[in-house]
Write an enzyme that holds these catalytic residues in place. Structure first.
Site, PDB file in Angstrom:
ATOM      1  N   LYS B  97       0.880  -1.160   0.000  1.00  0.00           N
ATOM      2  CA  LYS B  97       0.000   0.000   0.000  1.00  0.00           C
ATOM      3  C   LYS B  97       0.918   1.210   0.000  1.00  0.00           C
ATOM      4  O   LYS B  97       1.628   1.464   0.981  1.00  0.00           O
ATOM      5  CB  LYS B  97      -0.916   0.008   1.230  1.00  0.00           C
ATOM      6  CG  LYS B  97      -1.683   1.320   1.337  1.00  0.00           C
ATOM      7  CD  LYS B  97      -2.545   1.436   2.579  1.00  0.00           C
ATOM      8  CE  LYS B  97      -2.841   2.919   2.834  1.00  0.00           C
ATOM      9  NZ  LYS B  97      -3.735   3.148   3.963  1.00  0.00           N
ATOM     10  N   ALA B 185      -9.403   5.521   3.664  1.00  0.00           N
ATOM     11  CA  ALA B 185      -9.287   6.606   4.645  1.00  0.00           C
ATOM     12  C   ALA B 185     -10.502   7.524   4.689  1.00  0.00           C
ATOM     13  O   ALA B 185     -11.064   7.879   3.660  1.00  0.00           O
ATOM     14  CB  ALA B 185      -8.061   7.464   4.412  1.00  0.00           C
TER      15      ALA B 185
END
Lengths: 66, 256
Positions: B97, B185
């Site tokens: 990531k 997020a």
């Protein structure tokens, strides 16, 4: 001799190899990775790589994150 | 037909990917992971402490979980690339990531450096999942660079504000119908996750919303439901929005 290990100045035996460094400092060896002077060192090479004065070493593991 | 989530060619049943940070205890994290139904969790790369013995954090994760290391805390291309290489060496995984942060207050991504780092890492054989601002053009560039998916933010990391710009996500979905889009997020509550999925996200990555919930395991269950509900709704096709009412009961034949 002195090296910079994980950002800290550290005195270690002269000519020690990476594998022995981890044992010498009681650091974990499983699922960690080592970088020497900004280059990753493959695990199979830990034994054969001898450290020199002022080397910069990073030993990393994993922690919680997102 | 099962609604399999394919990411970089790998099939997943769950469309929820979760983090391992901020939990109050390992037991709580494990309960939340199990309740979430997630099959992949993120971890961060960090210096081994020199002054004390440490146990392996990874031992607290279910062996069935795929581990996705991140480059959190990196503010430039060089640190992100070095961190990715270290993660690959330690975990024997090509998955990363990619985060290149631009500013410590907002933790908003530096898209330009993220793209540069993505290009380098893809060339080195990494499966790069980039966290970036919810911008269509940047998504196209990241996909062109060889990323198998893009991970636009819903809101700043750990903010729990929910999807701040639904139009951007919708545009990204419509303009990139074949791309894998993972909202990463900013989700705070299950309705946020459902909204992102209803807009066409393929999956959601979250950490704080579960870890900081009063009861993490219970919230993980709720998030699992929300992601599934949002996905089903997206596949079902929503009704059109109208400014005025449209009667559900027949008007003709009502008594007078």
């Amino acid at each position: 001799m002195n090296v910079i290990l994980n950002g800290e100045k550290k005195e270690i035996p002269s000519g020690i190899d990476l594998e022995s460094l981890l044992t010498h400092l009681s650091l974990p060896v499983k699922r960690v990775a080592i970088e020497l002077n900004k280059e990753v060192v493959r695990r199979k090479d830990w034994e054969s790589i001898k450290l020199s004065e002022a080397d910069r070493i990073e030993v990393v593991h994993f922690v919680g994150g997102g | 037909m099962p609604d399999t989530f394919l990411l970089a060619g790998k099939p997943f049943t769950s469309r929820l990917i979760i983090g391992t940070g901020k939990y109050r205890s390992f037991a709580e994290m494990q309960a939340a992971h199990a309740a979430s139904g997630a099959e992949m969790v993120t971890v961060a790369v960090n210096r081994v402490p020199l002054d004390r013995a440490t146990e392996s954090f990874l031992d607290h994760l279910s062996p069935e979980m795929q581990i996705l290391p991140n480059t959190a805390g990196c503010y430039d291309v060089e640190h992100a690339v070095r961190t990715a290489r270290l993660a690959r060496e330690a975990l024997d995984t090509d998955w990363i990531k990619l985060e290149v942060i631009g500013d410590p207050v907002t933790l908003l991504p530096d898209n330009e450096q993220t793209l540069q780092a993505a290009r380098i890492l893809v060339k080195e054989g990494f499966i790069v999942l980039p966290y970036f601002s919810d911008d269509l053009i940047m998504a196209k560039k990241l996909l062109d660079a060889g990323c198998p998916a893009v991970m636009p933010l819903a809101a700043p990391i750990g903010s729990g504000l929910g999807v701040q710009n639904p139009a951007n996500l919708k545009i990204m979905r419509e303009q990139l119908p074949d791309a894998t889009i993972i909202v990463d997020a900013g989700v705070g509550v299950p309705s946020d996750a459902a909204i992102a999925m209803e807009l066409g996200a393929d999956a959601i990555l979250m950490n704080t919303a579960i870890a900081e919930a009063g009861d993490s395991a219970s919230m993980a269950t709720a998030m699992n439901f929300a992601v599934q509900a949002g996905r089903l709704a997206y596949l079902s096709g929503r009704m059109p929005k109208r400014l005025y009412a449209s009667a559900s009961s027949p008007i003709a034949g009502a008594i007078n």
